[in-house]
Design an enzyme around this catalytic site. Structure first.
Site, PDB file in Angstrom:
ATOM      1  CE  LYS A 245      -6.459   1.920  -3.563  1.00  0.00           C
ATOM      2  NZ  LYS A 245      -7.017   0.698  -4.164  1.00  0.00           N
ATOM      3  CB  VAL A 246      -1.542   3.747  -8.311  1.00  0.00           C
ATOM      4  CG1 VAL A 246      -0.213   4.323  -8.786  1.00  0.00           C
ATOM      5  CG2 VAL A 246      -1.404   3.232  -6.872  1.00  0.00           C
ATOM      6  CB  VAL A 324       5.259   1.993 -10.064  1.00  0.00           C
ATOM      7  CG1 VAL A 324       6.467   2.840 -10.323  1.00  0.00           C
ATOM      8  CG2 VAL A 324       3.994   2.657 -10.530  1.00  0.00           C
ATOM      9  NE  ARG A 326       2.981  -6.562  -6.202  1.00  0.00           N
ATOM     10  CZ  ARG A 326       3.032  -5.389  -5.557  1.00  0.00           C
ATOM     11  NH1 ARG A 326       3.562  -4.323  -6.139  1.00  0.00           N
ATOM     12  NH2 ARG A 326       2.584  -5.293  -4.332  1.00  0.00           N
ATOM     13  CG  ASP A 350       9.377   0.751  -7.732  1.00  0.00           C
ATOM     14  OD1 ASP A 350      10.518   0.914  -7.230  1.00  0.00           O
ATOM     15  OD2 ASP A 350       8.343   0.684  -7.044  1.00  0.00           O
ATOM     16  CD  GLU A 355       9.823  -6.803  -6.333  1.00  0.00           C
ATOM     17  OE1 GLU A 355       9.593  -6.593  -5.132  1.00  0.00           O
ATOM     18  OE2 GLU A 355       9.274  -6.167  -7.241  1.00  0.00           O
ATOM     19  CG  HIS A 374       8.706  -3.063  -4.591  1.00  0.00           C
ATOM     20  ND1 HIS A 374       8.164  -4.319  -4.771  1.00  0.00           N
ATOM     21  CD2 HIS A 374       7.652  -2.237  -4.354  1.00  0.00           C
ATOM     22  CE1 HIS A 374       6.848  -4.252  -4.632  1.00  0.00           C
ATOM     23  NE2 HIS A 374       6.512  -2.999  -4.377  1.00  0.00           N
ATOM     24  CG  LEU A 375      12.993   2.553  -3.849  1.00  0.00           C
ATOM     25  CD1 LEU A 375      14.007   3.626  -4.238  1.00  0.00           C
ATOM     26  CD2 LEU A 375      13.137   2.209  -2.372  1.00  0.00           C
ATOM     27  CB  ALA A 377       4.774   1.840  -0.894  1.00  0.00           C
TER      28      ALA A 377
HETATM   29  N1  NAI Z   1       5.582  -0.126  -6.494  1.00  0.00           N
HETATM   30  C1  NAI Z   1       4.974   0.016  -5.353  1.00  0.00           C
HETATM   31  O1  NAI Z   1       5.591   0.182  -4.304  1.00  0.00           O
HETATM   32  C2  NAI Z   1       3.493  -0.011  -5.312  1.00  0.00           C
HETATM   33  C3  NAI Z   1       2.812  -0.772  -6.191  1.00  0.00           C
HETATM   34  N2  NAI Z   1       1.450  -0.805  -6.166  1.00  0.00           N
HETATM   35  C4  NAI Z   1       0.793  -1.643  -7.143  1.00  0.00           C
HETATM   36  O2  NAI Z   1       0.068  -0.816  -8.037  1.00  0.00           O
HETATM   37  C5  NAI Z   1      -1.053  -1.516  -8.532  1.00  0.00           C
HETATM   38  C6  NAI Z   1      -2.276  -0.637  -8.460  1.00  0.00           C
HETATM   39  O3  NAI Z   1      -2.565  -0.286  -7.125  1.00  0.00           O
HETATM   40  P1  NAI Z   1      -3.907   0.517  -6.814  1.00  0.00           P
HETATM   41  O4  NAI Z   1      -4.122   1.531  -7.842  1.00  0.00           O
HETATM   42  O5  NAI Z   1      -3.828   0.913  -5.399  1.00  0.00           O
HETATM   43  O6  NAI Z   1      -4.963  -0.640  -6.984  1.00  0.00           O
HETATM   44  P2  NAI Z   1      -6.465  -0.481  -7.463  1.00  0.00           P
HETATM   45  O7  NAI Z   1      -7.120  -1.745  -7.120  1.00  0.00           O
HETATM   46  O8  NAI Z   1      -7.039   0.781  -6.957  1.00  0.00           O
HETATM   47  O9  NAI Z   1      -6.348  -0.368  -9.051  1.00  0.00           O
HETATM   48  C7  NAI Z   1      -6.065  -1.419  -9.891  1.00  0.00           C
HETATM   49  C8  NAI Z   1      -6.876  -1.232 -11.136  1.00  0.00           C
HETATM   50  O10 NAI Z   1      -6.458  -2.197 -12.082  1.00  0.00           O
HETATM   51  C9  NAI Z   1      -7.608  -2.564 -12.796  1.00  0.00           C
HETATM   52  N3  NAI Z   1      -7.398  -3.808 -13.518  1.00  0.00           N
HETATM   53  C10 NAI Z   1      -7.598  -5.078 -13.090  1.00  0.00           C
HETATM   54  N4  NAI Z   1      -7.311  -5.929 -14.080  1.00  0.00           N
HETATM   55  C11 NAI Z   1      -6.932  -5.189 -15.143  1.00  0.00           C
HETATM   56  C12 NAI Z   1      -6.527  -5.506 -16.457  1.00  0.00           C
HETATM   57  N5  NAI Z   1      -6.453  -6.778 -16.874  1.00  0.00           N
HETATM   58  N6  NAI Z   1      -6.207  -4.493 -17.286  1.00  0.00           N
HETATM   59  C13 NAI Z   1      -6.283  -3.217 -16.862  1.00  0.00           C
HETATM   60  N7  NAI Z   1      -6.675  -2.860 -15.634  1.00  0.00           N
HETATM   61  C14 NAI Z   1      -6.997  -3.838 -14.783  1.00  0.00           C
HETATM   62  C15 NAI Z   1      -8.695  -2.617 -11.762  1.00  0.00           C
HETATM   63  O11 NAI Z   1      -9.969  -2.521 -12.349  1.00  0.00           O
HETATM   64  C16 NAI Z   1      -8.365  -1.424 -10.919  1.00  0.00           C
HETATM   65  O12 NAI Z   1      -9.089  -0.299 -11.341  1.00  0.00           O
HETATM   66  C17 NAI Z   1      -1.116  -2.799  -7.731  1.00  0.00           C
HETATM   67  O13 NAI Z   1      -0.531  -3.829  -8.459  1.00  0.00           O
HETATM   68  C18 NAI Z   1      -0.277  -2.524  -6.538  1.00  0.00           C
HETATM   69  O14 NAI Z   1       0.234  -3.671  -5.987  1.00  0.00           O
HETATM   70  C19 NAI Z   1       0.725  -0.059  -5.302  1.00  0.00           C
HETATM   71  C20 NAI Z   1       1.358   0.721  -4.388  1.00  0.00           C
HETATM   72  C21 NAI Z   1       2.803   0.789  -4.290  1.00  0.00           C
HETATM   73  O1  HPV Z   2       1.526  -1.586  -1.770  1.00  0.00           O
HETATM   74  C1  HPV Z   2       2.053  -2.223  -2.688  1.00  0.00           C
HETATM   75  O2  HPV Z   2       1.421  -2.907  -3.497  1.00  0.00           O
HETATM   76  C2  HPV Z   2       3.484  -2.181  -2.845  1.00  0.00           C
HETATM   77  O3  HPV Z   2       3.973  -2.706  -3.798  1.00  0.00           O
HETATM   78  C3  HPV Z   2       4.303  -1.595  -1.791  1.00  0.00           C
HETATM   79  O4  HPV Z   2       5.183  -2.607  -1.408  1.00  0.00           O
HETATM   80  P1  HPV Z   2       6.022  -2.488  -0.066  1.00  0.00           P
HETATM   81  O5  HPV Z   2       5.051  -2.435   1.045  1.00  0.00           O
HETATM   82  O6  HPV Z   2       6.828  -1.244  -0.172  1.00  0.00           O
HETATM   83  O7  HPV Z   2       6.864  -3.704  -0.031  1.00  0.00           O
END
Ligand code: NAI
Ligand code: HPV
Length: 638
Positions: A245-246, A324, A326, A350, A355, A374-375, A377
């Site tokens: 998604k992201v 952004v 993990r 991020d 953390e 970690h901003l 979201a």
């Molecule tokens: N910094 C923040 O505040 C935020 C961080 N995140 C993090 O962003 C990441 C992605 O989130 P979404 O896109 O919502 O999740 P998502 O599940 O939609 O996408 C993750 C993608 O990674 C792929 N994937 C799995 N293993 C893989 C590998 N070994 N190599 C390459 N791709 C692989 C999956 O097939 C999937 O398409 C997550 O780790 C989530 O925790 C998400 C939202 C906010």
């Molecule tokens: O949704 C995620 O994976 C995030 O990393 C967002 O983290 P937070 O809810 O802002 O602590």
């Protein structure tokens, strides 16, 4: 002759490592109720307790939750809370669930939660304090800052029914422990996608143009135009690692900036990439051709430190990295080395392995690294959305719904659920009946479930039914609490193999299932007539007029509604039998609700299935056994 039911002995070979008493899943007398039980009562052989709370409210099964409908959801939660009896949310202050919110959550979500339960917002709890509090909580809502460890589930002592992760990443929740304890984990996977993608783009642009460094320099009184010459984005290649998604939103935006975008994701469908105009490439191809690498995969055992010394050796010299996702997907020491050597020109981060990171972290302090705490979201919009998304999921789960965003349980769409509802009841009752036919001393190792259906196998989702049969088989003979979350795990742990077979029948595909048959192999039966010609304990049932019916016991056809309790008698097929047994029950004021006689050969053997509302006492059962024509009988609690 069999007498009233005795406890069959189940001898589970404990095959998992987590079998110490302290780490055993808790005992609860709730049902798949999904997560309904309020008190962790040990399971005894009291089989007459009421069940099926998981589907006891049609409104909960079909209620559709959406962010736009938050207000409606509050209203629905309130209406449901006051109108339902017998569930967690009965009309009583005492039965309101307690929901612990351990990190800041948007107000709209809190409001929704408050309309349903007692909400305790306690932020910055130590692990110790969290463990203390959790024992009185039905639900816990966290963001990324709370570690929901095995200790937390242990400390919950079975009360915790759902953990809601107000965000995407669930790497801070011990999913294995949650599953073992039958605790549902739900997340809010969609509401912060755009925020995270925008933050990724913000970091990409800020890093390329040294925004943070130049800002700090100016604030310290300097004017260093030559020092902060940046690099352009247009025409550069960006590798998006993790095209979910992201990742796909980042790709879309980067293309808008004129970048060439490639992506690596072993599980992403090619058409999704094509739709965004992105080429999916191998890991090595992505990292070796990119000028910028942006990380968007989850932290899992296979992605942990996937960016390490070896990886950095393969990147293009001068690459810039954005993370952004993990912190743990990067070996941070290796990144510092790569930055120092110039292999990596810059990084914008991020997220961090720890953390907050240590204050003296070389990575955070590095002059070519841009950091944010970690901003990703953290936008107003995302936090409101996430709060509502998670509150709806948690309230739904507490009401017994199967959440669409369940992380450790199969997701069963609402329409499938409502269609399967009567079969779910049937499935549990058949499991419960079959196990009561097992003679004490027999260990059950394998159960086979045969579904006869006119539906195409692809249109028949049996996971829920299998879970309920497992529950029906295991709960009467062990102290395990079973729900959809832990059914497969518990069966495996107890050495019980459940196999399924679908048999096509020529009936109406309008109904998902014609009959369900449960067979227990390699066990002795205390009711010989319950054994089929193949030597298995075998019972079969179907849904008639929306109610579960028993239709076959061993080789005998019967037809009895599965309500209350059941007496199965095998007798010589002769006139007057129904009257004799009926009289004995009537004398003891045991109400007969249903009666059905099935026989194989006329005037030879017959089975009488008698549904009774009350539980007959031992004396009554003895009298039934003394009727000369009765050859064997068994009393079964449903
Ligand atoms: N910094 C923040 O505040 C935020 C961080 N995140 C993090 O962003 C990441 C992605 O989130 P979404 O896109 O919502 O999740 P998502 O599940 O939609 O996408 C993750 C993608 O990674 C792929 N994937 C799995 N293993 C893989 C590998 N070994 N190599 C390459 N791709 C692989 C999956 O097939 C999937 O398409 C997550 O780790 C989530 O925790 C998400 C939202 C906010
Ligand atoms: O949704 C995620 O994976 C995030 O990393 C967002 O983290 P937070 O809810 O802002 O602590």
């Amino acid at each position: 002759m069999a007498s009233s039911s005795t406890k069959p002995i189940f001898t589970p070979p404990l095959t998992t490592s987590s079998s110490s008493s302290s780490s055993q899943p808790p005992t609860r007398s709730s049902l798949l109720s999904f997560l309904h039980s309020t008190t962790p009562t040990p399971i005894s052989l009291n089989l007459s307790r009421s069940r099926i709370s998981f589907l006891n409210s049609p409104s909960s099964a079909v209620r559709s939750l959406s962010i736009k409908n938050a207000a409606k959801t509050i209203e629905a939660a309130e209406t449901s809370r006051v109108s339902r009896v017998g569930g967690l949310d009965a009309n009583s202050q005492e039965t309101k669930p307690t929901i612990l919110v351990s990190e800041k959550l948007g107000e709209a979500g809190l409001e929704l939660l408050r309309s349903f339960g007692d909400v305790d917002c306690s932020y910055d709890l130590s692990q110790e304090d969290l463990c203390k509090k959790i024992a009185s909580c039905d639900a816990l809502i966290v963001r990324s800052g709370t570690k929901v460890t095995r200790q937390v589930f242990e400390a919950a002592k079975g009360k915790l029914k759902v953990v809601g992760r107000a965000g995407v990443g669930i790497d801070n929740v011990d999913l294995q422990a949650a599953t073992e304890y039958g605790c549902l984990v739900v997340n809010a996977p969609t509401a912060n996608t755009v925020a995270a993608a925008e933050h990724g783009i913000a970091l990409l642009a800020a890093m390329a143009r040294n925004v943070a460094q130049a800002d700090a320099s100016m604030k310290s009184g300097q004017w260093q135009r030559n020092k902060y010459v940046g690099v352009s984005l247009v025409g550069k290649t960006l590798a998006v690692m993790g095209f979910g998604k992201v990742g796909s939103e980042v790709a879309r935006r980067a293309k808008g900036l004129g970048m060439q975008v490639i992506a690596h994701d072993p599980y992403a469908p090619a058409d999704r990439a094509r739709a965004v105009g992105v080429e999916l490439v191998s890991f090595d191809q992505a990292i070796s051709t990119a000028d910028f690498i942006s990380l968007h995969m989850p932290l899992t055992p296979s992605t942990k430190k996937v960016f390490n010394d070896d990886t950095f050796a393969k990147v293009k010299t001068g690459v810039r990295i954005i993370n952004v996702a993990r912190g743990g997907v990067i070996d941070e020491d290796a990144l510092v080395r790569a930055l120092d050597s110039g292999k990596v020109a810059q990084a914008a981060l991020d997220v961090f392995t720890e953390e907050p990171p240590p204050k003296d972290s070389k990575l955070v302090q590095h002059e070519r690294v841009t950091v944010t705490p970690h901003l990703g979201a953290s936008t107003k919009e995302a936090q409101e959305g996430v709060a509502i998304e998670i509150a709806e999921a948690v309230v739904g789960a507490l009401q017994g719904e199967l959440a669409a965003t369940a992380v450790n349980a199969p997701m069963v769409p609402a329409e499938v659920l409502s269609e399967l509802a009567p079969y779910v009841v049937l499935a549990e009752k058949l499991g419960r009946l079959a196990v009561q036919l097992v003679a004490g001393g027999s260990g059950i190792k394998s159960a086979k479930v045969v579904y006869r259906s006119a539906r195409d196998p692809d249109d028949l989702d049996t996971r829920l039914l299998r879970a309920m049969i497992t529950k029906g088989i295991i709960e009467p003979i062990s102290d395990s609490f079973i729900n959809l979350v832990n059914a497969d795990f518990t069966a495996k742990q107890k050495g019980l193999r459940i196999s399924e077979e679908r048999v096509a029948v020529d009936s109406s595909p309008e109904f998902p299932i014609h009959t369900i048959q449960v067979q227990l192999s390699n066990v002795d039966s205390k009711f010989g007539s319950g054994v089929s010609e193949g030597g298995d304990i075998s019972i079969e049932g179907r849904v008639k007029y929306g109610k579960p019916h028993l239709t076959r016991v061993g080789s005998f056809s019967v037809d009895v509604s599965l309500e209350g309790n059941l007496i199965l008698c095998r007798q010589v097929d002769q006139p007057g039998m129904i009257g004799q047994v009926g009289n004995i029950l009537g004398e003891q004021n045991v109400n007969v609700s249903f009666m059905s006689v099935g026989r194989t050969v006329r005037r030879r053997k017959a089975i009488m299935a008698i549904g009774v509302d009350e539980e007959p006492n031992q004396e009554t059962l003895k009298k039934i056994g003394e009727v000369p024509a009765v050859e064997e009988f068994v009393f079964l609690k449903l």
